[in-house]
Design a protein around this motif. Structure first.
Motif, PDB file in Angstrom:
ATOM      1  N   GLY A  53       0.821  -1.208   0.000  1.00 22.11           N
ATOM      2  CA  GLY A  53       0.000   0.000   0.000  1.00 22.11           C
ATOM      3  C   GLY A  53       0.856   1.260   0.000  1.00 22.11           C
ATOM      4  N   GLU A  54       1.917   1.188   0.754  1.00 20.43           N
ATOM      5  CA  GLU A  54       2.848   2.315   0.811  1.00 20.43           C
ATOM      6  C   GLU A  54       3.573   2.491  -0.530  1.00 20.43           C
ATOM      7  N   LEU A  55       4.012   1.385  -1.116  1.00 19.18           N
ATOM      8  CA  LEU A  55       4.677   1.448  -2.429  1.00 19.18           C
ATOM      9  C   LEU A  55       3.740   2.039  -3.480  1.00 19.18           C
ATOM     10  N   ALA A  56       2.485   1.556  -3.488  1.00 17.78           N
ATOM     11  CA  ALA A  56       1.513   2.045  -4.475  1.00 17.78           C
ATOM     12  C   ALA A  56       1.350   3.557  -4.340  1.00 17.78           C
ATOM     13  N   ARG A  57       1.303   4.008  -3.095  1.00 16.44           N
ATOM     14  CA  ARG A  57       1.142   5.434  -2.867  1.00 16.44           C
ATOM     15  C   ARG A  57       2.361   6.205  -3.374  1.00 16.44           C
ATOM     16  N   ARG A  58       3.540   5.708  -3.046  1.00 19.14           N
ATOM     17  CA  ARG A  58       4.737   6.458  -3.419  1.00 19.14           C
ATOM     18  C   ARG A  58       4.991   6.441  -4.918  1.00 19.14           C
ATOM     19  N   LEU A  59       4.575   5.377  -5.590  1.00 22.60           N
ATOM     20  CA  LEU A  59       4.778   5.313  -7.031  1.00 22.60           C
ATOM     21  C   LEU A  59       3.539   5.782  -7.792  1.00 22.60           C
ATOM     22  N   ALA A  60       2.484   6.122  -7.055  1.00 23.48           N
ATOM     23  CA  ALA A  60       1.224   6.573  -7.675  1.00 23.48           C
ATOM     24  C   ALA A  60       0.666   5.526  -8.647  1.00 23.48           C
ATOM     25  N   LEU A  61       0.619   4.294  -8.185  1.00 21.22           N
ATOM     26  CA  LEU A  61       0.099   3.191  -9.003  1.00 21.22           C
ATOM     27  C   LEU A  61      -1.092   2.552  -8.290  1.00 21.22           C
ATOM     28  N   ASP A  62      -1.996   1.970  -9.084  1.00 20.82           N
ATOM     29  CA  ASP A  62      -3.078   1.181  -8.491  1.00 20.82           C
ATOM     30  C   ASP A  62      -2.534  -0.164  -8.032  1.00 20.82           C
ATOM     31  N   LEU A  63      -3.145  -0.673  -6.970  1.00 22.44           N
ATOM     32  CA  LEU A  63      -2.736  -1.967  -6.430  1.00 22.44           C
ATOM     33  C   LEU A  63      -3.883  -2.958  -6.539  1.00 22.44           C
ATOM     34  N   ARG A  64      -3.620  -4.133  -7.040  1.00 17.90           N
ATOM     35  CA  ARG A  64      -4.577  -5.231  -6.947  1.00 17.90           C
ATOM     36  C   ARG A  64      -4.000  -6.256  -5.984  1.00 17.90           C
ATOM     37  N   ALA A  93      -2.345  -8.103 -15.582  1.00 16.04           N
ATOM     38  CA  ALA A  93      -2.434  -8.289 -14.132  1.00 16.04           C
ATOM     39  C   ALA A  93      -3.150  -9.584 -13.764  1.00 16.04           C
ATOM     40  N   GLY A  94      -4.127  -9.971 -14.584  1.00 17.06           N
ATOM     41  CA  GLY A  94      -4.881 -11.175 -14.269  1.00 17.06           C
ATOM     42  C   GLY A  94      -4.035 -12.434 -14.288  1.00 17.06           C
ATOM     43  N   LEU A  95      -2.892 -12.395 -14.930  1.00 21.97           N
ATOM     44  CA  LEU A  95      -2.021 -13.576 -15.013  1.00 21.97           C
ATOM     45  C   LEU A  95      -1.127 -13.727 -13.787  1.00 21.97           C
ATOM     46  N   ALA A  96      -1.024 -12.662 -13.032  1.00 23.08           N
ATOM     47  CA  ALA A  96      -0.060 -12.686 -11.928  1.00 23.08           C
ATOM     48  C   ALA A  96      -0.568 -13.577 -10.791  1.00 23.08           C
ATOM     49  N   PRO A  97       0.268 -14.475 -10.292  1.00 23.16           N
ATOM     50  CA  PRO A  97      -0.123 -15.335  -9.181  1.00 23.16           C
ATOM     51  C   PRO A  97       0.094 -14.661  -7.833  1.00 23.16           C
ATOM     52  N   CYS A  98       0.086 -13.347  -7.830  1.00 20.26           N
ATOM     53  CA  CYS A  98       0.426 -12.592  -6.624  1.00 20.26           C
ATOM     54  C   CYS A  98      -0.181 -11.205  -6.745  1.00 20.26           C
ATOM     55  N   ALA A  99       0.091 -10.361  -5.791  1.00 23.59           N
ATOM     56  CA  ALA A  99      -0.397  -8.985  -5.864  1.00 23.59           C
ATOM     57  C   ALA A  99       0.237  -8.264  -7.054  1.00 23.59           C
ATOM     58  N   ALA A 100      -0.478  -7.249  -7.542  1.00 19.99           N
ATOM     59  CA  ALA A 100       0.015  -6.544  -8.734  1.00 19.99           C
ATOM     60  C   ALA A 100      -0.133  -5.042  -8.572  1.00 19.99           C
ATOM     61  N   LEU A 101       0.968  -4.337  -8.858  1.00 18.39           N
ATOM     62  CA  LEU A 101       0.909  -2.883  -9.001  1.00 18.39           C
ATOM     63  C   LEU A 101       0.747  -2.613 -10.491  1.00 18.39           C
ATOM     64  N   ILE A 102      -0.247  -1.786 -10.834  1.00 19.18           N
ATOM     65  CA  ILE A 102      -0.609  -1.625 -12.243  1.00 19.18           C
ATOM     66  C   ILE A 102       0.094  -0.412 -12.847  1.00 19.18           C
ATOM     67  N   ALA A 103       0.873  -0.668 -13.892  1.00 16.07           N
ATOM     68  CA  ALA A 103       1.551   0.429 -14.588  1.00 16.07           C
ATOM     69  C   ALA A 103       1.596   0.103 -16.066  1.00 16.07           C
ATOM     70  N   GLU A 104       1.001   0.960 -16.874  1.00 18.67           N
ATOM     71  CA  GLU A 104       1.041   0.679 -18.327  1.00 18.67           C
ATOM     72  C   GLU A 104       2.493   0.644 -18.789  1.00 18.67           C
ATOM     73  N   ASP A 105       3.284   1.545 -18.227  1.00 20.38           N
ATOM     74  CA  ASP A 105       4.708   1.546 -18.555  1.00 20.38           C
ATOM     75  C   ASP A 105       5.443   0.876 -17.393  1.00 20.38           C
ATOM     76  N   ALA A 106       5.372  -0.454 -17.385  1.00 20.33           N
ATOM     77  CA  ALA A 106       5.857  -1.197 -16.217  1.00 20.33           C
ATOM     78  C   ALA A 106       7.364  -1.035 -16.022  1.00 20.33           C
ATOM     79  N   TYR A 107       8.100  -0.872 -17.119  1.00 23.34           N
ATOM     80  CA  TYR A 107       9.556  -0.772 -16.985  1.00 23.34           C
ATOM     81  C   TYR A 107       9.943   0.548 -16.316  1.00 23.34           C
ATOM     82  N   ALA A 150       8.039   2.208 -14.274  1.00 21.52           N
ATOM     83  CA  ALA A 150       7.640   2.112 -12.862  1.00 21.52           C
ATOM     84  C   ALA A 150       8.662   1.284 -12.082  1.00 21.52           C
ATOM     85  N   TRP A 151       9.162   0.242 -12.721  1.00 22.25           N
ATOM     86  CA  TRP A 151      10.208  -0.586 -12.124  1.00 22.25           C
ATOM     87  C   TRP A 151      11.461   0.232 -11.837  1.00 22.25           C
TER      88      TRP A 151
END
Lengths: 339, 339, 339
Positions: B15-26, B74-88, B90-91
């Protein structure tokens, strides 16, 4: 460079410049110029030049107070003209007057680390944080810039200039007035390996590098020491940046290699050759005098006739190039079908 | 980089990471991660990412506690997902949180050799065995690593980082936040020569190198000073290792050059260009904005249309390639015979 | 190298040489030789070798007192012969006897700058003006030449030799007996960038470089640290000068890369491969064991079959080459017209 006497500081009359460069002047000898600039950027009080006819329009529009040009172009100049058929060479000499290479400030910086058995001419300058090894000899007027490493028993000829962070390996010899730019490595081991029972054996590299007078070695260029005999550059050889010269190569007088050229081991390149950027020359070849290699070419055979050679391919729009690549793959079939 | 605030030390809640990176969290915002890893190597407690669909199988099998992915994956991830269209991207920002660049440790190392006339901001760090010349100015927050040479009158903008063994020539200017990797040589003389009466005359190189803010210069890359005017990199230009930039080149903002690229003198490259590894660009060309050059291509003409260009040839089994070479040599005859 | 015992100083009898190299001798075991030379330059009292039949005439004419040759060639020698089917490897071993690598002179030079938290084996030699960072570990018998920078937490295995001006980045590990030539940069950041909202974000490079035992790294070669995981060279990998190895590359044991080769990120190269000068290998490829790439080739696809591959084009006289270039541009039309 000798004989061009003292530098110019402050404004100089064109008559004086003409005299010092031994050029004819068309225009008022009392006009003064105080610095050099390009045709496009020059302002009154500056001098410029034109060697390449492509810049004709810039000559017509220049605000320079004087230009160096060939006789046939002088009529186009909207200002005074110093006449030189080889305007670029005259320009180089003029710049040398306005921007002379500073003389060595004799002495060894306190932070340099000089072996007790090194021999440093009292007229040499050894810069901060440089190292000179045992038995090395540094000539008069030499400038060793900051952060250089001069290996044991190396010799640096008089008036040579090592700009800084230069490495000269054990026993290597640089001639007089040699200029070496930062990061150049002269005298690392050649790449000598013998495969034996599944692993590499290093072949000791016992030759040195010998560089003739008036050579110039570019930044981050590497010249390996010879395997048994030496790697040798003649006189007035000019290497640009990031050139790689392998062990036992010899390069003849006045030859110039542009940036990123590589020359593999034991190849002999003649005099007055010019190799354009990023070309590679294979090992154990003989390249005769007066050979020109165009950019990004691969020389895999000896060359015994002067002239121009090349194998670089100009880039095209990618789709067009990809079509050609497909056709290249079909070429053999085409030939076979056509007969 | 600004505004990403303080680094993360130890475990952090999603939750903290999502906030700091301004990303949605699933997923569960209370899950903690403590470091970053690849999809294949990540273990529970680590976070990973997928930007390239080729790694889909690794995503399905990852043991990471969370991943950064685009929404459609995101639906393929077997874990929590932070959503970023430009995932690289965000990484990259996430790694910057876990592995922030250490701040400068203000001060000058005792072993450094600083000219009395250099001006070093009290917030700058000058590492061991580095040299700063007369008149040089080093800004706040700058890190000069060990073994660097900063020439007279050079300027290093605030928060720039020179990793070590970097050479910056006299009068050259680096912008703010510029990063320079080891062995880079900025401001060696350009390769200016005039042939005169059978020998080369060196043309004094009186320009400097000017590098804009946020540029990055790779290890052992060389950028020559201008002949009369300057060699100029805009803002956010990125050069990989062993790149060679000749005198008077200009490179526009946000352009990136991969390893071993060479650019010959006076060429102007636009903004947002990308030049892949080991390509060469000839001299006196104009390359417009948004041009992509593929690997090992040779650019010999100006380019005025955005798009992809190339001339590299993919390697084939040697026998097949040798047949093509033979056919190349017969090509002209084939054309002539066919008409 | 081990087991070759003490060096030879002064003349040595051929019988003694044969014994130490475990070779058969044809000729008088009491003949003495005192140094090594090429066939063409050798004088009496010297020993030479012939591995390449192209030098047959030089063998016939040599003035050497002895040669190392394969059995089938021994009859041609006008002198004593040591018999070795792999004459070049035997020559390498012989040179190692005449020119042994000098042992480390244990101790730290006064001008070196060693962090208080570095761990330096008492049997290591740290040369003038070198820097060793906090937490670095330097093994027994290591020679760190002048002007090196060893970053924090780096590890240098026993008996490794850094010739001078070498950079080893934070946390990087070199195996035992690794040799590194001047100007090499091991562990600069990889070229990791993400485009985001019109500017580049630097992707932190958090891996290191790990180099196995018995590797050799050429002058001004660069090996980048891994992005997340590591860049890895196996054992007995040999890199010539000005090689560029990008982040996350792995290179298998006993592979050799010649000068100016570049390998892009994440590519895996197998064991016993050989890549000739100035070739480029694209990113994210798999090259299997026992692959040979010829000079100035561009590898853009994975290779799964051992063998030789290439795409270099031998230079021709420029006019002939220009004709071929014109025909290349017409090739697609020719194919279309022919169907």
């Amino acid at each position: 460079m000798k004989g061009e006497a003292s530098a110019i500081a402050g404004p100089v009359r064109l008559g004086e410049l003409a005299r010092r460069l031994a050029l004819d002047l068309r225009g008022d000898p009392d006009i003064e110029v105080k610095s050099a600039a390009t045709l496009a950027s020059a302002r009154p009080g500056q001098i410029s030049f034109m060697a390449n006819p492509a810049y004709r329009d810039q000559l017509l529009a220049t605000r320079a107070s004087a230009v160096i040009v060939p006789a046939k172009t002088a009529g186009l100049a909207p200002c005074a003209a110093l006449i030189a058929e080889d305007a670029y060479a005259a320009w180089a000499r003029l710049l040398g007057l306005f921007h002379p290479v500073p003389a060595a400030c004799p002495g060894v910086d306190d932070s340099a680390c000089i072996d007790a058995d090194a021999v440093i001419d009292p007229g040499a300058e050894i810069g901060p944080l440089s190292r000179v090894g045992a038995g090395a000899r540094i000539g008069a007027g030499v400038v060793v810039g900051p952060g250089c490493v001069i290996g044991p028993d190396a010799r640096i000829g008089s008036d040579a200039r090592l700009a800084g962070q230069v490495f000269v390996g054990a026993g290597c010899c640089l001639g007089e007035r040699v200029v070496v730019h930062p990061g150049a490595v002269i005298g690392a081991d050649g790449f000598g390996l013998a495969m034996h029972e599944g692993h590499w054996i290093k072949v000791p590299q016992i030759g040195v590098v010998r560089i003739g007078d008036d050579c110039e070695i570019g930044a981050n260029t590497t010249i390996d020491r010879g395997a048994i005999e030496d790697t040798v550059l003649g006189r007035d050889v000019r290497l640009d940046n990031q050139v790689q010269i392998a062990h036992n190569v010899t390069i003849g007088d006045h030859t110039a290699l542009a940036g990123c050229v590589g020359v593999a081991g034991s190849t002999r390149i003649g005099r007055y050759c010019m190799i354009a950027g990023a070309s590679g020359v294979g090992g154990h070849l003989e390249i005769c005098d007066h050979v020109v290699i165009t950019a990004m070419s691969t020389v895999l055979n000896s060359i015994s006739e002067p002239g121009q050679y090349g194998s670089g391919i100009p880039a095209r729009p990618l789709r067009a190039w990809q079509k050609i690549l497909v056709r290249l793959g079909q070429l053999d079939r085409l030939f076979r079908s056509g007969r």
